[in-house]
Design a protein around this motif. Structure first.
Motif, PDB file in Angstrom:
ATOM      1  N   ASP A 158     -37.865  27.430   0.658  1.00  0.00           N
ATOM      2  CA  ASP A 158     -37.219  26.946   1.896  1.00  0.00           C
ATOM      3  C   ASP A 158     -35.739  26.594   1.956  1.00  0.00           C
ATOM      4  OD1 ASP A 158     -39.637  26.510   3.428  1.00  0.00           O
ATOM      5  OD2 ASP A 158     -39.985  24.473   2.386  1.00  0.00           O
ATOM      6  N   VAL A 159     -35.320  26.363   0.566  1.00  0.00           N
ATOM      7  CA  VAL A 159     -33.871  26.122   0.324  1.00  0.00           C
ATOM      8  C   VAL A 159     -33.124  27.581   0.361  1.00  0.00           C
ATOM      9  CG1 VAL A 159     -32.232  25.576  -1.500  1.00  0.00           C
ATOM     10  CG2 VAL A 159     -34.359  24.336  -1.113  1.00  0.00           C
ATOM     11  N   ASP A 160     -33.787  28.397  -0.036  1.00  0.00           N
ATOM     12  CA  ASP A 160     -33.348  30.130  -0.075  1.00  0.00           C
ATOM     13  C   ASP A 160     -33.309  30.449   1.399  1.00  0.00           C
ATOM     14  OD1 ASP A 160     -33.011  30.138  -2.565  1.00  0.00           O
ATOM     15  OD2 ASP A 160     -34.970  31.263  -3.103  1.00  0.00           O
ATOM     16  N   ARG A 161     -34.126  30.035   2.089  1.00  0.00           N
ATOM     17  CA  ARG A 161     -34.050  30.543   3.885  1.00  0.00           C
ATOM     18  C   ARG A 161     -32.988  29.474   4.462  1.00  0.00           C
ATOM     19  NH1 ARG A 161     -36.046  27.704   7.669  1.00  0.00           N
ATOM     20  NH2 ARG A 161     -37.290  26.363   6.322  1.00  0.00           N
ATOM     21  N   VAL A 162     -32.813  28.637   4.168  1.00  0.00           N
ATOM     22  CA  VAL A 162     -31.777  27.637   4.931  1.00  0.00           C
ATOM     23  C   VAL A 162     -30.474  28.281   4.441  1.00  0.00           C
ATOM     24  CG1 VAL A 162     -30.557  25.473   5.109  1.00  0.00           C
ATOM     25  CG2 VAL A 162     -33.590  25.703   5.453  1.00  0.00           C
ATOM     26  N   ARG A 163     -30.419  28.492   3.020  1.00  0.00           N
ATOM     27  CA  ARG A 163     -29.168  29.151   2.571  1.00  0.00           C
ATOM     28  C   ARG A 163     -28.606  30.245   3.298  1.00  0.00           C
ATOM     29  NH1 ARG A 163     -26.250  26.776  -1.423  1.00  0.00           N
ATOM     30  NH2 ARG A 163     -27.226  25.656  -3.082  1.00  0.00           N
ATOM     31  N   ALA A 164     -29.639  31.174   3.655  1.00  0.00           N
ATOM     32  CA  ALA A 164     -29.413  32.473   4.074  1.00  0.00           C
ATOM     33  C   ALA A 164     -29.218  32.489   5.865  1.00  0.00           C
ATOM     34  CB  ALA A 164     -30.779  33.437   4.094  1.00  0.00           C
ATOM     35  N   LEU A 171     -22.703  25.620   4.134  1.00  0.00           N
ATOM     36  CA  LEU A 171     -23.926  24.835   4.146  1.00  0.00           C
ATOM     37  C   LEU A 171     -23.767  24.464   2.438  1.00  0.00           C
ATOM     38  CD1 LEU A 171     -26.849  23.817   4.738  1.00  0.00           C
ATOM     39  CD2 LEU A 171     -27.478  25.745   3.435  1.00  0.00           C
ATOM     40  N   ALA A 172     -23.809  22.953   2.178  1.00  0.00           N
ATOM     41  CA  ALA A 172     -23.975  22.522   0.960  1.00  0.00           C
ATOM     42  C   ALA A 172     -25.440  21.964   0.713  1.00  0.00           C
ATOM     43  CB  ALA A 172     -22.905  21.165   0.670  1.00  0.00           C
ATOM     44  N   VAL A 173     -26.089  22.270  -0.168  1.00  0.00           N
ATOM     45  CA  VAL A 173     -27.446  21.884  -0.590  1.00  0.00           C
ATOM     46  C   VAL A 173     -27.312  20.512  -1.505  1.00  0.00           C
ATOM     47  CG1 VAL A 173     -29.627  22.246  -1.793  1.00  0.00           C
ATOM     48  CG2 VAL A 173     -28.519  23.972  -0.446  1.00  0.00           C
ATOM     49  N   VAL A 174     -27.651  19.361  -0.977  1.00  0.00           N
ATOM     50  CA  VAL A 174     -27.441  18.013  -1.676  1.00  0.00           C
ATOM     51  C   VAL A 174     -28.761  17.669  -1.982  1.00  0.00           C
ATOM     52  CG1 VAL A 174     -26.914  15.682  -1.270  1.00  0.00           C
ATOM     53  CG2 VAL A 174     -25.615  17.420  -0.057  1.00  0.00           C
ATOM     54  N   ALA A 175     -28.973  17.471  -3.358  1.00  0.00           N
ATOM     55  CA  ALA A 175     -30.191  17.080  -3.946  1.00  0.00           C
ATOM     56  C   ALA A 175     -30.138  15.642  -4.560  1.00  0.00           C
ATOM     57  CB  ALA A 175     -30.701  17.785  -5.027  1.00  0.00           C
ATOM     58  N   TYR A 176     -31.056  14.784  -3.955  1.00  0.00           N
ATOM     59  CA  TYR A 176     -31.201  13.591  -4.476  1.00  0.00           C
ATOM     60  C   TYR A 176     -31.380  13.365  -5.894  1.00  0.00           C
ATOM     61  CZ  TYR A 176     -33.193   8.501  -4.163  1.00  0.00           C
ATOM     62  OH  TYR A 176     -33.367   7.213  -3.971  1.00  0.00           O
ATOM     63  N   VAL A 177     -30.951  12.515  -6.635  1.00  0.00           N
ATOM     64  CA  VAL A 177     -31.191  12.514  -8.245  1.00  0.00           C
ATOM     65  C   VAL A 177     -32.427  12.463  -8.355  1.00  0.00           C
ATOM     66  CG1 VAL A 177     -30.766  10.076  -8.844  1.00  0.00           C
ATOM     67  CG2 VAL A 177     -30.112  11.606 -10.342  1.00  0.00           C
ATOM     68  N   ASN A 178     -33.307  11.630  -7.635  1.00  0.00           N
ATOM     69  CA  ASN A 178     -34.804  11.718  -7.808  1.00  0.00           C
ATOM     70  C   ASN A 178     -35.421  12.998  -7.666  1.00  0.00           C
ATOM     71  OD1 ASN A 178     -33.660   9.248  -7.765  1.00  0.00           O
ATOM     72  ND2 ASN A 178     -35.645   8.317  -7.008  1.00  0.00           N
ATOM     73  N   THR A 179     -35.221  14.073  -8.475  1.00  0.00           N
ATOM     74  CA  THR A 179     -35.621  15.468  -8.581  1.00  0.00           C
ATOM     75  C   THR A 179     -35.930  16.041  -9.915  1.00  0.00           C
ATOM     76  OG1 THR A 179     -33.339  16.306  -8.260  1.00  0.00           O
ATOM     77  CG2 THR A 179     -34.557  16.095  -6.125  1.00  0.00           C
ATOM     78  N   ALA A 192     -29.332  23.058  -6.310  1.00  0.00           N
ATOM     79  CA  ALA A 192     -28.285  22.442  -5.456  1.00  0.00           C
ATOM     80  C   ALA A 192     -26.971  22.573  -5.720  1.00  0.00           C
ATOM     81  CB  ALA A 192     -28.641  20.672  -5.543  1.00  0.00           C
ATOM     82  N   ASP A 193     -26.071  22.191  -4.624  1.00  0.00           N
ATOM     83  CA  ASP A 193     -24.626  22.487  -5.039  1.00  0.00           C
ATOM     84  C   ASP A 193     -24.076  20.971  -5.340  1.00  0.00           C
ATOM     85  OD1 ASP A 193     -24.077  24.919  -3.931  1.00  0.00           O
ATOM     86  OD2 ASP A 193     -24.837  23.902  -2.098  1.00  0.00           O
ATOM     87  N   VAL A 194     -24.690  19.759  -5.190  1.00  0.00           N
ATOM     88  CA  VAL A 194     -24.296  18.488  -5.703  1.00  0.00           C
ATOM     89  C   VAL A 194     -25.499  17.573  -5.728  1.00  0.00           C
ATOM     90  CG1 VAL A 194     -23.789  17.692  -3.328  1.00  0.00           C
ATOM     91  CG2 VAL A 194     -22.478  16.444  -5.416  1.00  0.00           C
ATOM     92  N   CYS A 195     -25.577  16.716  -6.371  1.00  0.00           N
ATOM     93  CA  CYS A 195     -26.399  15.593  -6.376  1.00  0.00           C
ATOM     94  C   CYS A 195     -26.102  14.255  -5.787  1.00  0.00           C
ATOM     95  CB  CYS A 195     -27.163  15.253  -8.106  1.00  0.00           C
ATOM     96  SG  CYS A 195     -28.054  16.606  -8.647  1.00  0.00           S
ATOM     97  N   LEU A 240     -28.223  20.651   3.702  1.00  0.00           N
ATOM     98  CA  LEU A 240     -29.690  20.642   3.691  1.00  0.00           C
ATOM     99  C   LEU A 240     -29.906  19.460   2.714  1.00  0.00           C
ATOM    100  CD1 LEU A 240     -32.298  21.617   3.726  1.00  0.00           C
ATOM    101  CD2 LEU A 240     -31.728  23.219   2.152  1.00  0.00           C
ATOM    102  N   PHE A 241     -30.524  18.399   2.813  1.00  0.00           N
ATOM    103  CA  PHE A 241     -30.580  16.992   2.173  1.00  0.00           C
ATOM    104  C   PHE A 241     -32.030  17.349   1.607  1.00  0.00           C
ATOM    105  CE2 PHE A 241     -31.186  12.948   0.648  1.00  0.00           C
ATOM    106  CZ  PHE A 241     -30.010  12.453   0.171  1.00  0.00           C
ATOM    107  N   ILE A 242     -32.058  17.381   0.026  1.00  0.00           N
ATOM    108  CA  ILE A 242     -33.575  17.530  -0.498  1.00  0.00           C
ATOM    109  C   ILE A 242     -33.690  16.511  -1.314  1.00  0.00           C
ATOM    110  CG2 ILE A 242     -33.868  19.962   0.177  1.00  0.00           C
ATOM    111  CD1 ILE A 242     -32.958  20.442  -2.791  1.00  0.00           C
ATOM    112  N   PRO A 243     -34.894  15.931  -1.687  1.00  0.00           N
ATOM    113  CA  PRO A 243     -36.145  16.078  -1.024  1.00  0.00           C
ATOM    114  C   PRO A 243     -36.399  15.121   0.097  1.00  0.00           C
ATOM    115  CG  PRO A 243     -36.749  15.248  -3.122  1.00  0.00           C
ATOM    116  CD  PRO A 243     -35.270  15.211  -2.968  1.00  0.00           C
TER     117      PRO A 243
END
Length: 312
Positions: free
Chosen positions: A102-108, A113-121, A129-132, A151-154
């Protein structure tokens, strides 16, 4: 019977203190583990605070009383130290609620886009991710990012809250959530409001949007504790894991403040596994060692970028 229980608790605490000295161990505990476990720790706090704190401490061994992603974070930021978990099976379901495809699909599909990961991962997810972010700095960090699309995960609840506070960004949500916070319902909150109409309502942003709409204050675990400790109000409805009650009680001793939680009280089943007895066993046998994750530097980079953006 009470005296017998107190005697056993005191004996266990004495053993833990002796073993900490003998093994050169520092015990770090999250706010959500049982109060009895928190009281045996050298430091109590949220996950990223504990990981950063460990970097400043001169100890060969850290015992992390929490769930597995927290121990990974301590190890990532302190790779030369031994990191132990009293209960290696204690995990966080939300930390796994995102798929690489899903992350790869959104990046494509999504430019800028920046992928932002909650530190709770997990450390693996951090590598995507690009940043936590933490629950306390997520708004600030997302606002500072140069990218328009996020893209905010998770966690969809924290992601939605951030999106509402930073409308200039386009935030794409992932369908992850904290089972304990997500379970807190509006009906439970309304029942508390009726019973305690003068109480200030404080909620963690991992709660649902409907619950957050009822809140007077939204913040991280630490921010909730701080708001209660420094507030002039006398009554507080707290919408997060009941493990924070012990720290609140310590910070507000003698102030006559009253704290109310939903019924049944929100308990994280994984955090609840981290008992004083398991902490003692961990120190006795030095078990539950956490290995350095694969590609550690790639997992650390989003954490380092978070510090840079949050410090601006």
């Amino acid at each position: 019977m009470e005296e017998d229980h107190t005697g056993r608790s005191e004996a266990l605490a004495e053993k833990v203190e002796r073993l900490k000295r003998e093994k050169g161990a520092v015990v770090l505990a999250h706010y959500y583990v049982p109060a009895e476990t928190q009281r045996l720790a050298d430091y109590v706090g949220d996950s990223f605070y504990l990981a950063r704190l460990a970097k400043t401490l001169d100890a060969p061994v850290f015992v992390l009383c929490g769930v597995s992603f927290m121990a990974e974070s301590v190890k990532l930021l302190n790779p030369a130290r031994r990191v132990l978990m009293p209960e290696p099976a204690a995990d966080c379901p939300m930390a796994h609620m995102v798929r690489r495809e899903d992350v790869d699909r959104v990046r494509a599909e999504v430019p800028d886009l920046a992928v932002v990961a909650y530190v709770n991962t997990t450390a693996e997810v951090k590598r995507w991710a690009d940043v936590c972010v933490t629950s306390s700095n997520a708004i600030k960090v997302v606002r500072e990012l140069p990218e328009k699309n996020i893209l905010f995960i998770p966690d969809m609840n924290l992601g939605r809250y951030v999106a509402e506070q930073v409308p200039e960004k386009h935030v794409i949500l992932n369908r992850g959530y904290c089972p304990t916070h997500n379970k807190i319902g509006v009906a439970e909150v309304e029942a508390l409001e009726l019973a305690h109409p003068d109480a200030l309502i404080l909620a963690h942003p991992e709660c649902t949007r409907e619950v957050l709409d009822e809140a007077d204050f939204i913040g991280s675990t630490k921010q909730i504790i701080e708001r209660i400790a420094t507030g002039e109000e006398r009554e507080f409805i707290v919408l997060t894991v009941v493990g924070v009650a012990d720290q609140i009680a310590q910070r507000t001793e003698g102030q006559g403040k009253r704290i109310y939680f939903p019924e049944p009280a929100p308990v994280c089943p994984n955090m609840a596994m981290v008992t004083p007895e398991k902490l003692l066993s961990c120190l006795e046998d030095m078990t539950g060692e956490v290995a350095l994750p694969e590609e550690p530097q790639r997992a650390v980079e989003p954490l380092e970028r978070m510090l840079e953006l949050a410090g601006r």
